[in-house]
Enzyme design. Structure first.
Site, PDB file in Angstrom:
ATOM      1  N   SER A 220       0.863  -1.177   0.000  1.00 10.91           N
ATOM      2  CA  SER A 220       0.000   0.000   0.000  1.00 10.91           C
ATOM      3  C   SER A 220       0.902   1.230   0.000  1.00 10.91           C
ATOM      4  O   SER A 220       2.072   1.154   0.400  1.00 10.91           O
ATOM      5  CB  SER A 220      -0.879   0.006   1.261  1.00 10.91           C
ATOM      6  OG  SER A 220      -1.536   1.251   1.427  1.00 10.91           O
TER       7      SER A 220
ATOM      8  N   TYR B  71      -2.812  -0.469  10.493  1.00 11.95           N
ATOM      9  CA  TYR B  71      -2.750  -0.926   9.106  1.00 11.95           C
ATOM     10  C   TYR B  71      -1.468  -0.438   8.444  1.00 11.95           C
ATOM     11  O   TYR B  71      -0.777  -1.199   7.756  1.00 11.95           O
ATOM     12  CB  TYR B  71      -3.971  -0.423   8.338  1.00 11.95           C
ATOM     13  CG  TYR B  71      -4.064  -0.956   6.931  1.00 11.95           C
ATOM     14  CD1 TYR B  71      -4.498  -2.264   6.698  1.00 11.95           C
ATOM     15  CD2 TYR B  71      -3.738  -0.164   5.839  1.00 11.95           C
ATOM     16  CE1 TYR B  71      -4.591  -2.756   5.414  1.00 11.95           C
ATOM     17  CE2 TYR B  71      -3.826  -0.652   4.546  1.00 11.95           C
ATOM     18  CZ  TYR B  71      -4.262  -1.950   4.338  1.00 11.95           C
ATOM     19  OH  TYR B  71      -4.342  -2.438   3.059  1.00 11.95           O
TER      20      TYR B  71
END
Length: 268
Positions: free
Chosen positions: A131, A144
């Protein structure tokens, strides 16, 4: 030419399903995985049951593919989840351990399970779903972001270890992507009133950003590029926003990035 064999975790929906379909369309024989197994299947690929948090389940799924096909050419580590916007201290240690068990240790379990076969083949490619939050901070998404930072370091280090066997480890870095992922975020399990207003504000801003997000096919195309590149890069950004953010992170002064991030998320 013999079809290559791909194993894609978390392939029942969203990015994982798009990746599995794209690989199948490019000629791979694809095994997708989910905890539900065949119930999440698609016409383009076969689904098998797999829980990436279980050593036994991981070993069984990999053994099934090797038994049927005799090899695994590509592993796409896509399975993962996030926690809804919240302060880092609003998640208990149990919830923190759960997200790491899937997003980080699940990746490591899968990678360790396929490596003996790939070393025997002296060939293979492992693509990890990272990501932009693997190279950027995410206020109110710290857990996260921490898992994706971990994957960046793991993948690049692993790549240096494995090249002598013809195996490469690569990270694909999407930005906001329109998938059911956001609808399935876990709620924080230790909510504090001190974060209530900013939690609501960040949640609202992220919903706005998702309205203009690119679809999962953009990520799937990038995974295919990483899987097929004769001389793969260590990391690939997926989509226009991800490319811009990587460029800014590389070239912009840190103070500018800091201020821009806070402004974009409407932080005081």
């Amino acid at each position: 030419m013999e079809r290559k064999i791909a194993l894609v975790t978390g392939a029942s929906s969203g990015i994982g399903a798009a990746v599995a379909q794209r690989l199948a369309g490019a000629g791979y024989k694809v095994y997708g995985t989910s905890r539900r197994g065949a119930q999440g299947g698609s016409a383009g690929f076969e689904m098998i049951a797999l829980d990436v948090t279980s050593d036994a389940s991981v070993q069984q799924a990999v053994a099934t593919v090797v038994q049927r096909e005799g090899r695994i050419d590509l592993l796409v580590n896509n399975a993962g989840f996030g926690v809804a916007p919240a302060g880092a201290e609003e998640s208990s240690m149990e919830q923190t351990q759960a997200i790491f068990d899937t997003n980080v240790f699940g990746v490591m379990r899968m990678t360790r399970a396929v490596l003996p076969q790939m070393r025997r083949q002296r060939a293979g490619r492992i693509v990890h779903m990272g990501s932009v939050l693997g190279f950027l901070p995410m206020p109110y998404g710290a857990l996260y972001a921490a898992t994706k930072h971990a994957i960046e370091g793991y993948s690049e280090s692993l790549d240096h270890e494995l090249r002598n066997w013809g195996i490469r480890s690569i990270v694909v870095e999407p930005a906001y992507t329109k998938t059911p992922f956001d609808a399935n975020l876990l709620e924080p399990d230790a909510v504090l009133d001190a974060y209530r207003d900013v939690r609501a504000a960040v949640t609202g801003r992220l919903k706005e950003l998702m309205q203009g997000a690119e679809g999962p096919d953009v990520v799937a195309d990038t995974v295919l590029e990483a899987a097929q590149a004769p001389r793969p890069k260590l990391r690939y950004t997926a989509g226009r926003l991800a490319k811009r953010l990587r460029l800014l992170r590389t070239l912009a002064p840190s103070a500018m990035m800091d201020a821009g991030l806070r402004k974009d998320l409407h932080l005081a």
